[in-house]
Design a protein around this motif. Structure first.
Motif, PDB file in Angstrom:
ATOM      1  N   ALA A   1       0.342   0.337  -0.196  1.00  0.00           N
ATOM      2  CA  ALA A   1       0.801   0.904   1.078  1.00  0.00           C
ATOM      3  C   ALA A   1       2.303   1.162   1.048  1.00  0.00           C
ATOM      4  O   ALA A   1       2.766   2.216   1.497  1.00  0.00           O
ATOM      5  CB  ALA A   1       0.433  -0.026   2.229  1.00  0.00           C
ATOM      6  N   ASN A   2       3.072   0.229   0.508  1.00  0.00           N
ATOM      7  CA  ASN A   2       4.529   0.405   0.444  1.00  0.00           C
ATOM      8  C   ASN A   2       4.915   1.583  -0.443  1.00  0.00           C
ATOM      9  O   ASN A   2       5.806   2.364  -0.097  1.00  0.00           O
ATOM     10  CB  ASN A   2       5.204  -0.874  -0.046  1.00  0.00           C
ATOM     11  N   ILE A   3       4.252   1.720  -1.585  1.00  0.00           N
ATOM     12  CA  ILE A   3       4.548   2.849  -2.464  1.00  0.00           C
ATOM     13  C   ILE A   3       4.170   4.158  -1.785  1.00  0.00           C
ATOM     14  O   ILE A   3       4.920   5.138  -1.845  1.00  0.00           O
ATOM     15  CB  ILE A   3       3.830   2.694  -3.824  1.00  0.00           C
ATOM     16  N   SER A   4       3.024   4.181  -1.118  1.00  0.00           N
ATOM     17  CA  SER A   4       2.603   5.395  -0.406  1.00  0.00           C
ATOM     18  C   SER A   4       3.604   5.791   0.670  1.00  0.00           C
ATOM     19  O   SER A   4       3.973   6.959   0.785  1.00  0.00           O
ATOM     20  CB  SER A   4       1.222   5.199   0.232  1.00  0.00           C
ATOM     21  N   LYS A   5       4.054   4.806   1.432  1.00  0.00           N
ATOM     22  CA  LYS A   5       5.041   5.089   2.479  1.00  0.00           C
ATOM     23  C   LYS A   5       6.324   5.648   1.880  1.00  0.00           C
ATOM     24  O   LYS A   5       6.922   6.576   2.432  1.00  0.00           O
ATOM     25  CB  LYS A   5       5.342   3.822   3.281  1.00  0.00           C
ATOM     26  N   SER A   6       6.728   5.093   0.758  1.00  0.00           N
ATOM     27  CA  SER A   6       7.932   5.555   0.080  1.00  0.00           C
ATOM     28  C   SER A   6       7.772   6.999  -0.399  1.00  0.00           C
ATOM     29  O   SER A   6       8.660   7.833  -0.196  1.00  0.00           O
ATOM     30  CB  SER A   6       8.239   4.630  -1.105  1.00  0.00           C
TER      31      SER A   6
END
Length: 166
Positions: free
Chosen positions: A36-41
């Motif tokens: 999720a964090n990578i996707s948001k980034s």
């Protein structure tokens, strides 16, 4: 006394099963949060690229990345919610990376964006590959099978754009 000793091995084996399950759950929760964090980034970087870049190839890949990562983020968030895993906002490192990206002139911006997105996609692919080895969870494996091929394709395209820009 004999009956107490007989119960002890069962109790120990039950404790071991609980630890095994919690390790598995821990790695799956880590996967969901990290993905999720990578996707948001990637979404944030790509939205900036859509606004800032005059290069049509950057605009095209950034739109595709936003679409793909939004779908992935929705699926990961649903999965996390079902498992009672909290997927919070972007971390400070990602925000710093975004600010550095915005401070570049057009050509340097394009290079910074493509390099940053390629790095994030590579990290995401490693997460997909790692969890596919570490879990038997059908929903997670289905998610990996759904998104991994397109992530590889987008990483290859980012590498091609990087070569054209340099």
């Amino acid at each position: 006394m004999t009956s107490c000793r007989e119960n002890n091995p069962i109790e120990t084996s039950l404790k071991d099963e609980v630890f095994i399950k919690s390790d598995k759950e821990h790695s799956e929760a880590y996967f969901l949060i990290a993905t999720a964090n990578i996707s948001k980034s990637i979404i944030a970087k790509s939205q900036i690229a859509q606004q800032e870049s005059s290069e049509s190839k950057i605009g095209e890949i950034s739109k595709r990345l936003v679409n793909q990562q939004n779908l992935l983020l929705q699926d990961v968030t649903k999965m996390a919610n079902n498992r009672l895993v909290v997927v919070a906002g972007m971390n400070a490192y990602t925000k710093e990376d975004l600010y550095q990206q915005m401070d570049k002139n057009d050509n340097n911006f394009n290079k910074a964006y493509v390099n940053s997105v390629a790095e994030s996609l590579a990290e995401q692919i490693k997460l997909f590959e790692s969890i596919s080895r570490d879990t038997n969870d059908k929903l997670i494996l289905k998610l990996v099978l759904q998104y991994l091929p397109e992530s590889y394709q987008l990483l290859r395209e980012a590498a091609q754009i990087r070569e054209q820009i340099n």
